[in-house]
Design a protein around this motif. Structure first.
Motif, PDB file in Angstrom:
ATOM      1  N   LEU B 191      37.707  39.658  54.509  1.00 33.31           N
ATOM      2  CA  LEU B 191      38.460  39.498  53.277  1.00 33.31           C
ATOM      3  C   LEU B 191      37.648  38.500  52.465  1.00 33.31           C
ATOM      4  O   LEU B 191      37.395  37.387  52.931  1.00 33.31           O
ATOM      5  N   VAL B 192      37.198  38.923  51.284  1.00 32.74           N
ATOM      6  CA  VAL B 192      36.359  38.031  50.478  1.00 32.74           C
ATOM      7  C   VAL B 192      36.948  37.826  49.111  1.00 32.74           C
ATOM      8  O   VAL B 192      37.740  38.638  48.618  1.00 32.74           O
ATOM      9  N   LEU B 193      36.516  36.729  48.473  1.00 29.99           N
ATOM     10  CA  LEU B 193      36.823  36.519  47.069  1.00 29.99           C
ATOM     11  C   LEU B 193      35.534  36.829  46.315  1.00 29.99           C
ATOM     12  O   LEU B 193      34.506  36.185  46.525  1.00 29.99           O
ATOM     13  N   LYS B 194      35.593  37.850  45.485  1.00 25.69           N
ATOM     14  CA  LYS B 194      34.374  38.245  44.780  1.00 25.69           C
ATOM     15  C   LYS B 194      34.186  37.355  43.561  1.00 25.69           C
ATOM     16  O   LYS B 194      35.103  37.171  42.769  1.00 25.69           O
ATOM     17  N   ARG B 195      32.963  36.863  43.426  1.00 27.58           N
ATOM     18  CA  ARG B 195      32.724  35.931  42.329  1.00 27.58           C
ATOM     19  C   ARG B 195      32.752  36.613  40.983  1.00 27.58           C
ATOM     20  O   ARG B 195      33.376  36.148  40.043  1.00 27.58           O
ATOM     21  N   GLU B 196      32.026  37.718  40.879  1.00 26.42           N
ATOM     22  CA  GLU B 196      31.913  38.379  39.577  1.00 26.42           C
ATOM     23  C   GLU B 196      33.248  38.984  39.174  1.00 26.42           C
ATOM     24  O   GLU B 196      33.727  38.813  38.073  1.00 26.42           O
ATOM     25  N   ALA B 197      33.842  39.730  40.128  1.00 24.70           N
ATOM     26  CA  ALA B 197      35.071  40.446  39.789  1.00 24.70           C
ATOM     27  C   ALA B 197      36.287  39.538  39.800  1.00 24.70           C
ATOM     28  O   ALA B 197      37.347  39.911  39.318  1.00 24.70           O
ATOM     29  N   LYS B 198      36.161  38.350  40.345  1.00 21.35           N
ATOM     30  CA  LYS B 198      37.245  37.362  40.402  1.00 21.35           C
ATOM     31  C   LYS B 198      38.493  37.935  41.050  1.00 21.35           C
ATOM     32  O   LYS B 198      39.599  37.784  40.549  1.00 21.35           O
ATOM     33  N   CYS B 199      38.309  38.624  42.175  1.00 19.49           N
ATOM     34  CA  CYS B 199      39.482  39.121  42.877  1.00 19.49           C
ATOM     35  C   CYS B 199      39.167  39.187  44.363  1.00 19.49           C
ATOM     36  O   CYS B 199      38.014  39.113  44.764  1.00 19.49           O
ATOM     37  N   LEU B 200      40.221  39.351  45.144  1.00 18.75           N
ATOM     38  CA  LEU B 200      40.035  39.509  46.591  1.00 18.75           C
ATOM     39  C   LEU B 200      39.644  40.946  46.886  1.00 18.75           C
ATOM     40  O   LEU B 200      40.060  41.868  46.184  1.00 18.75           O
ATOM     41  N   ALA B 201      38.877  41.143  47.944  1.00 14.28           N
ATOM     42  CA  ALA B 201      38.505  42.504  48.334  1.00 14.28           C
ATOM     43  C   ALA B 201      38.276  42.527  49.831  1.00 14.28           C
ATOM     44  O   ALA B 201      38.019  41.492  50.448  1.00 14.28           O
TER      45      ALA B 201
END
Lengths: 246, 275
Positions: B191-201
């Motif tokens: 489970l990551v927090l994407k920097r560019e998209a600013k959301c969890l994925a």
């Protein structure tokens, strides 16, 4: 002469899956088969459905004790291998892959590296069939005859081949397989000479492959394999006494 | 003591990565350097060919960090035997292999573990040391992603963010499980927090790859290498994943990582009061 040696070895493996004619023009044969199937349909014959069956190893499940236990086989063959077969059947039912031989499915779904979904299951079914047949009760020791000569020619000595094979198996990162293969030098066309021969043509080689990939897709002839997915190794550790010399 | 010169560090490393070499041209080199931390693996060596007598060359090695709980603390969901083999043999093996490889290559010294992984990943063409370095980091992260009495649900901000990005916590659980079960071969689910998209994925990676190489921030992870579950669950991957979600995953650790991550990623609109 070398080609004869290969077919000789292939025949002696008694492996029904390993076509003795080799893969010359396999794509051409594939098309031929497709045409044949289409003709059959037009003639109104019954629909061809293929279903792969789980092929048992050519020995009893406890025949390789104490090196590979009965329980190992029950898990590795009875559960994992069976799951690959069942999933493959589900994936190919009703598609154009239905009715093709296993090697053809492996080749087509490999798709030059851009794997299609049935590849993993198909290749793992083939790999495991080949793996069970690569072993036998009372195996080990040294090969003889042509194979030993070729090994000595291409690796220096049998011991060096064993070292290289062990090295390939232990350095495969993640899941995979280690293989002894024969690399031929040939093209699809009968009488042409390969314009780009390499040093490794017409030789025995040790190669390793990740996950489900096998040397058929690189146009090599596999001769022997060992499974180095962690399942195999863990089963080995689980079901063998801990003081066994690995 | 001169600090890492590897450029800006991203996140505080959770690993055992320890610092290294000293700069002979700095003023400090005239003093004998004695490390005050008594960690296993610090070594000191006098180099007599150096101009300044009494200068020590310090070599740092990565140490094997223990999980933040006893090896039997995760019973009956993850047995002590699994921890003994997984941590004691596999994880230890990666640490020792990494140290051996780093011995040969001075230029890799001075990096934190995060930086080391990015450098070795080499934008998709990884160096041989990458596998071992990444696996050391991955396992450190994984032990901390679990706790005795884990499972249940996240709370507060993390739960809100999960609900925002996945619809509901149940949906997130389903997607995570699906990713774990469809991963072929060895790998990890994150489970990551994407920097560019600013959301969890949710992402799944093969072998030793981790989301640091894409500059994303991992929040929690699950080891899907067979050695992680085979001793306890054999081929029943679904049971392993469900047990992890229901009894092992540490949402406390995930929340801490999320808080830290928000220092680098702006997840909301700033609330600027209108005068």
């Amino acid at each position: 002469m070398v080609a004869n040696a290969v077919t000789g070895i292939a025949a002696s493996l008694k492996c029904a899956l390993f076509p003795c004619q080799g893969f010359q023009g396999s794509t051409r044969r594939l098309q031929w088969r497709k045409n044949e199937r289409q003709c059959a349909r037009k003639a109104g014959h019954g629909v061809i459905t293929a279903k792969f069956d789980l092929k048992p190893p050519p020995y009893q499940l406890d025949a390789l004790e104490p090196h590979m236990s009965h329980e190992t086989f029950e898990y590795h063959w009875g559960k994992h291998h069976r799951a690959y077969v069942d999933n493959l059947n589900k994936q190919i039912a009703g598609t154009e892959l239905d009715g093709m031989t296993l090697e053809d499915i492996v080749f087509v779904t490999y798709n030059k590296g851009d794997l299609l979904p049935p590849f993993n299951n198909a290749a793992q079914v083939w790999n495991h069939d080949f793996f069970w047949e690569s072993m036998k009760p009372g195996g080990g020791g040294k090969p003889s005859g042509e194979l030993l000569d070729l090994i000595n020619r291409d690796f220096g000595s049998f011991e060096e081949f064993v070292e290289e094979f062990k090295r390939a198996a232990t350095t495969q990162f993640g899941s995979g397989w280690a293989w002894l293969v024969y690399k031929a030098n040939r093209l699809d066309v009968g009488n042409a000479v390969n314009p780009r021969p390499s040093d490794e043509d017409k030789k025995l080689l040790v190669v390793k492959s990740p996950n489900a990939v096998n040397p058929l897709v690189w146009d090599y002839f596999p001769l022997l394999t060992v499974d180095v997915w962690e399942v195999t190794i863990t089963n080995f550790i689980l079901f063998i006494p801990l003081n066994y010399d690995l | 003591m001169s600090l890492s010169s590897c450029g800006s560090s991203s996140i505080c490393s959770l690993s055992s990565g320890i610092l290294v070499a000293n700069d002979p041209s700095s003023k400090l080199s005239k003093r004998r350097f004695t490390p005050s931390i008594s960690q296993p693996g610090w070594k000191q060596r006098r180099d007599s060919s150096d101009n300044n007598r009494g200068v020590s060359k310090v070599f740092g090695y990565y140490g094997l960090k223990s999980p933040p709980y006893k090896l039997d603390a995760l019973e009956p969901y993850m047995s002590q035997r699994t921890l003994e083999v997984h941590w004691g043999l596999h994880h230890r093996g990666y640490v020792e292999a990494l140290n051996k490889q780093l011995e040969k290559n001075d230029s890799l010294y001075g990096c934190t573990m995060d930086e080391l992984i990015k450098v070795l990943y080499n934008n998709g063409n990884p160096f041989p040391e990458f596998n071992d370095a990444a696996q050391v980091w991955n396992h450190d992260f994984f032990w901390e992603s679990m706790q005795p009495g884990g499972g249940d649900m996240p709370t507060l901000g993390l739960l809100q963010q999960i609900e925002k990005d996945f619809g509901s916590f149940t949906n997130f659980k389903e997607k995570f499980t699906e990713a774990a079960l469809t991963l072929f071969g060895s790998g990890w689910v994150w489970l990551v927090l994407k920097r560019e998209a600013k959301c969890l994925a949710i992402i799944k990676t093969s072998n030793s790859i981790n989301p640091l190489v894409w500059n994303d921030i991992p929040i929690t992870s699950l080891d899907m290498w067979e050695h992680a579950y085979y001793l306890d669950y054999r081929n029943d991957k679904a049971k392993y994943v469900n047990t992890f979600m229901n009894h092992l995953v540490s949402w406390n650790a995930a929340a801490v990582r999320m808080v830290r991550a928000q220092a680098f990623v702006n997840l909301g609109e700033p609330k600027i009061p209108v005068a």
